[in-house]
Enzyme design. Sequence first.
Site, PDB file in Angstrom:
ATOM      1  N   GLU A 106       0.877  -1.158   0.000  1.00  0.00           N
ATOM      2  CA  GLU A 106       0.000   0.000   0.000  1.00  0.00           C
ATOM      3  C   GLU A 106       0.926   1.222   0.000  1.00  0.00           C
ATOM      4  O   GLU A 106       1.809   1.317   0.853  1.00  0.00           O
ATOM      5  CB  GLU A 106      -0.883  -0.005   1.248  1.00  0.00           C
ATOM      6  CG  GLU A 106      -1.916   1.095   1.194  1.00  0.00           C
ATOM      7  CD  GLU A 106      -2.788   1.180   2.441  1.00  0.00           C
ATOM      8  OE1 GLU A 106      -3.459   2.209   2.584  1.00  0.00           O
ATOM      9  OE2 GLU A 106      -2.789   0.237   3.262  1.00  0.00           O
ATOM     10  N   ARG A 156       5.182 -13.004   9.538  1.00  0.00           N
ATOM     11  CA  ARG A 156       5.829 -11.736   9.240  1.00  0.00           C
ATOM     12  C   ARG A 156       7.170 -11.660   9.953  1.00  0.00           C
ATOM     13  O   ARG A 156       7.380 -12.334  10.961  1.00  0.00           O
ATOM     14  CB  ARG A 156       4.932 -10.567   9.628  1.00  0.00           C
ATOM     15  CG  ARG A 156       4.572 -10.532  11.107  1.00  0.00           C
ATOM     16  CD  ARG A 156       3.558  -9.454  11.427  1.00  0.00           C
ATOM     17  NE  ARG A 156       4.131  -8.130  11.311  1.00  0.00           N
ATOM     18  CZ  ARG A 156       3.746  -7.217  10.428  1.00  0.00           C
ATOM     19  NH1 ARG A 156       2.788  -7.469   9.575  1.00  0.00           N
ATOM     20  NH2 ARG A 156       4.308  -6.042  10.409  1.00  0.00           N
ATOM     21  N   LYS A 180       4.243   0.903   8.926  1.00  0.00           N
ATOM     22  CA  LYS A 180       4.403   2.196   8.244  1.00  0.00           C
ATOM     23  C   LYS A 180       3.714   3.296   9.034  1.00  0.00           C
ATOM     24  O   LYS A 180       4.195   4.420   9.098  1.00  0.00           O
ATOM     25  CB  LYS A 180       3.811   2.124   6.842  1.00  0.00           C
ATOM     26  CG  LYS A 180       4.604   1.270   5.892  1.00  0.00           C
ATOM     27  CD  LYS A 180       4.022   1.409   4.486  1.00  0.00           C
ATOM     28  CE  LYS A 180       3.693   0.057   3.894  1.00  0.00           C
ATOM     29  NZ  LYS A 180       2.287  -0.100   3.584  1.00  0.00           N
TER      30      LYS A 180
END
Length: 553
Positions: free
Chosen positions: A33, A257, A267
């Site tokens: 994104e 992850r 982020k």
Amino acid sequence: MSEEKSLNFIEEIIEEDLKSGKHSSITTRFPPEPNGYLHIGHAKSICLNFGLAKKYGGQTNLRFDDTNPTTEETEYVESIKDDIRWLGFAWSNELYASNYFEQLYGFAVTLIKKGLAYVDDSSSEEIAEQKGTPTVPGTRNRFADRTMEENLQLFADMRAGKFADGSKVLRARIDMASPNMLLRDPIIYRIKHAHHHRTGDNWCIYPMYDFAHGQSDAIEKITHSICTLEFIPHRDLYNWCIENLGIYPSRQYEFARLNLTYTIMSKRKLLQLVNEGHVNGWDDPRMSTISGMRRRGYTASAIREFCDRIGVAKRENLIDFSLLEFCVREDLNKIALRRMVVFDPLKVVITNYPEGEEWLASENNPEDPAAGHREIPFSRELYIEREDFMETPAKKYFRLAPGMMVRLKSAYIIKCEEVVKDVNGNITEVRCTYIPESKSGADTSGINVKGTLHWVSVAHAVTAEVRLYDRLFKVEDVANAEGDFKDHINEASLTVLPNAYAEPALLNDTADDRYQFIRKGYFSLDKDSTPGKLVFNRTVTLKDGWAKEVKKG
Ligand code: ATP
Ligand code: MG
């Protein structure tokens, strides 16, 4: 060179799919994104997705998952592309989920026509309330009874901008009693009158992640859609959409992850550090961003090696930051040019050395003979590191002290004859003699010394700013630490030495050169450098200081 490595579970799946003929080749995607700069966790995903396609001769799309107009920016798109290229990968196609808005709208219409989607006027609170709980089934409201025609009209009106933000949503009609809460008539479209970085004001309705991701995968015929474990509950919805729309059957696979000690990887949180001035921008060398690590002097090959070493796990874990540093050191040891820089100078006068200077050859990298050598000026007045002298030496102190001898790297053996102090008793100068027969490479003195010091010639020294970094957070598991993550920021993560003294060869080096400042660590030139002032970042220390500190407690 490459040792036989066992397959990770995704490779096993791919090899099985290729063997059975389910796929003749594979297509993966990396779907960021564009709402921030990429971090080392993304590097893991990049190495995995691009690495698999490389290994099996397939392709990887770079797809910007830009379905949320309010958080996305073109600056981020550009930085993401830079970072992927820098990591050493090339995408087959640069794509944007927003390219598919028309198709996704069509998919939603298809669901409405099949009686599988409806427009709901309820508020988000009402929708949440009606969802039930994991143990109590949810309930449908009266809007679920709308006719197909009415839904088609309302959805068209939503698109036409007739309604305010939040006044209506489109929901998939699935199962209000499903144990998977995400299947309880999930919202698939919402109204948002917001400008989009690519589609401008063409749209005021935007698809939700779950109605965009799988469909985008299907449109691109992604064979293996790899994501992190949080998306396991989304897989049912991913498959439901594909089945009910009758589109290409992409499949989702989940891996753990990457979490790193002393690091945050989100982020949204990294943006807070930037916006609130805890760091100096996204590429601050203390950041876990790829651009920060690049600026700090990490190499792409070290990051790739790190991602390879940690492998592909099915369970969450916390990787030790020192493993990343280990990979960086290993790589830099092979390529870094050795240079001498004195951080905290103490003047040494060689009383028996004549006026003038001589240039001494010193190898650029003992690990790499091809790196050649440079010439270092030696003269009567030198700087050594203040901590390399002790007036009253401790036991086993092999550096300089009154009456003791040391070797100056690539030069001569010197002996301390006299200590000069100012009126306050501070040592201002150390007077030494040198042994002319002890020149490095042609030593006939027969003298053996234990210590070797780095040094620079006072008259030839170039002043430089040196920036030393420590971890940005004080706790190992930042994401799970008590309180706000910013409570754990290490206020002493940056130390600036404005006046270090460097050998002059550093003036002629180029921006991508990596250095080992002898006995000081690995360094790289910072972009803040100007022709009049060199600025260096410490990339990593020579040894793992963190492990030691942990032991000390
Ligand atoms: P963030 O919370 O940092 O924004 P994200 O997962 O929302 O992370 P995306 O831009 O959506 O960020 O992620 C792009 C790809 O990178 C996704 O496939 C995601 O699963 C993967 N990814 C993100 N963080 C990690 C991580 N820590 N380890 C491995 N893969 C990750
Ligand atoms: Mg995200």
